[in-house]
Motif scaffolding. Structure first.
Motif: not given
Length: 555
Positions: A307-314, A279-284, A321-326, A300-301
């Protein structure tokens, strides 16, 4: 060793009090060492919770495995898991080459104090009112001067105490794991009851999941070089146009700004759980839409629960995809540059023929180029000995650098001799590209374009670099290095998995968070089949399947 803030914990757990005291002792002298010791404190605290709650675990479980264990997560409060994880990540970075920052170390020490209060109240019968308030740890340099002691001799004494504590921890761990095979996980209703009891203690300490989540995300931003206190860099609760709300306005949790005033990234902080995160992905994504409607560039989103972080350069990729940080500002600015200047039709561009000119080499390079062009992020090249695998890798790197698909390339090999050979090959074929051989010095030169390293050399230094530092990572001789000794490290770097962390390679499996997320290229052979007396008539069905398995997508 007597501590400043953790003596209330000593009657219940002397080992934890000593570990925290050692971290306090080096806080000002060596913040990085303090963070590493606080990681040990958090790991020992987690094992103590397992013991107190009678939770099952594997004897050789890593700290990461202990914290991610579903039974553990279901028996304790979410803020507790987040704070333990915060200390784990901070200590991991300093263990792998990061210097450590005093501000981060002080924040970590306060987090450890909160965790110590939880342990004392929950398990050791300590009344909350009897626990003294946290006191700032003073710099011991002046005290050492009055005692005519040098900082180095002081550190030596502390290291000796740390070694003695490590011996105690090892013996305690042997004792704790002796009867683990007889421990069964608690039933679901019991797990829920334990989590409620854990949450009650967390509430009494005024822990809040949103606050602990912000703590973790702020720490990731600091690690990536962002100044959280500077609104010109990191905007918090930024108002944007949001037609989905009655007011027509929305607030993005974090916005990372470029020097030109354009949004580089939007970060949405969400609760733990798969539903909340997505839901956070859609809101972002809707916030990113809002910035475009407001006449700005599309950011970039990122979305994270800390604890878990995802990036989406749509703008460039259809999937997250999951990433290790920002990402750092430099990495995000390069993504913005790529959107405008990256050549979209990579497959149509030929490799540099002075590097690789044989037909099968050109075909391999163009096939990988087409692979990346189709938004896939990993590839495997298999060639026989003497057919120019290194030249193919160098030619592909040159093609990606030339067309704007890559800014920095990491070439990984499994021993120093191959590192020397790779350095010579890149020097001969790409003489104009600045190179850095990682491992020759403690610091990594961040101005180079080509990086060459062994796995041990990279293991000790990767925390100096931000998550988005490399654009292409090449694992040379992957059948020796990725599959065997450095399997977890190589997969973390060179073969980022999908949502369930599995790769498409039949013989590879990734199990840990990813230090980098880049289009990888593994070069080598799968683990070889036995050669002795090998004939088709004597082959097993499994062996035949490995030899004649059709490419993915074909029958």
């Amino acid at each position: 060793m007597k501590s400043v803030n953790f003596e209330f914990l000593r009657p219940g757990n002397e080992l934890l009090a000593n570990l925290a005291g050692l971290a306090e002792a080096v806080l000002h002298i060596d913040p990085g060492s303090a963070l590493t010791r606080l990681r040990s404190f958090a790991e020992e605290l987690t094992k103590a919770i397992y013991k107190e709650e009678l939770l099952p675990r594997m004897p050789q479980s890593s700290f990461y495995d202990l914290v991610k264990n579903p039974v553990f997560v279901d028996c304790v409060s979410k803020p507790l898991v987040h704070q333990i994880n915060f200390l784990r990540i901070q200590g991991n970075d300093t263990a792998h080459g990061a210097e450590g920052d005093l501000r981060n170390a002080q924040l970590a020490l306060k987090t450890a104090y909160q965790l110590a209060m939880y342990m004392a109240i929950k398990y050791y019968g300590t009344a909350q009112a009897s626990i003294p308030a946290f006191a700032e740890v003073k710099d011991p340099t002046a005290m050492l001067a009055s005692l005519q002691k040098t900082v180095s001799s002081y550190e030596k004494e502390l290291n000796q105490q740390q070694e003695a504590l490590q011996s105690v921890m090892d013996k305690l761990e042997q004792e704790r794991t002796r009867h683990l095979d007889k421990v069964d996980p608690p039933a679901k209703p019991d797990q829920q009851k334990r989590q409620q009891q854990s949450q009650q203690v967390a509430d009494s300490l005024q822990w809040n999941e949103a606050k602990t989540r912000a703590l973790l995300i702020d720490a990731m931003l600091l690690q990536a070089g962002w100044d959280v206190s500077n609104p010109a860099q990191v905007g918090q609760e930024v108002e944007v146009d949001f037609p989905g709300n009655v007011s027509g306005k929305g607030r993005a949790d974090y916005v990372l700004w470029g020097d030109n005033g354009q949004p580089l990234a939007v970060i949405e902080a969400k609760k733990s759980g798969n539903v909340s995160l997505q839901a956070g992905r859609e809101q972002a994504r809707m916030y990113a839409d809002s910035f475009e409607r407001m006449g700005m560039q599309r950011p970039v989103i990122f979305y994270s629960n800390g604890y878990e972080t995802f990036i989406w350069d749509d703008k460039q990729y259809n999937t997250y995809r999951p990433v290790y940080g920002i990402y750092s500002k430099d990495s995000l600015e390069y993504l913005a540059y790529q959107r405008q200047y990256r050549v979209p039709t990579l497959e149509k561009h030929n490799p540099e023929l002075s590097i690789a000119d044989r037909p099968y080499q050109i075909e391999a390079i163009k096939t990988v180029a087409a692979h990346f062009q189709q938004q896939r992020r990993k590839a495997l090249i298999i060639q026989a000995t003497g057919t120019g695998k290194t030249r193919v890798a160098i030619a592909l790197a040159e093609l990606l650098l030339r067309t704007g698909w890559a800014k920095r390339v990491l070439f990984l090999c499994d021993r120093k001799e191959l590192r020397v050979q790779a350095d010579d090959a890149f020097k001969q074929n790409l003489p104009s590209e600045p190179r850095c051989v990682i491992g020759e010095t403690g610091k990594v030169d961040q101005t180079a374009r080509i990086y060459i390293a062994t796995y041990p050399g990279m293991m000790n230094r990767f925390a100096q670099l931000d998550v988005g530092f490399f654009d292409l990572i090449i694992a040379d001789e992957s059948h020796r290095s990725i599959y065997n000794k450095y399997r977890w490290f190589a997969l973390d770097i060179a073969c980022p998995g999908s949502g369930n962390q599995r790769t498409n390679f039949p013989f590879l499996f990734a199990r840990r968070p990813y230090p980098w997320q880049t289009p990888p290229l593994a070069i080598g052979m799968p683990k070889p089949l036995p050669r002795e007396n090998f004939t088709m008539s004597r082959s097993t069905a499994s062996q035949m399947k490995r030899i004649f398995r059709p490419p993915k997508g074909r029958k």
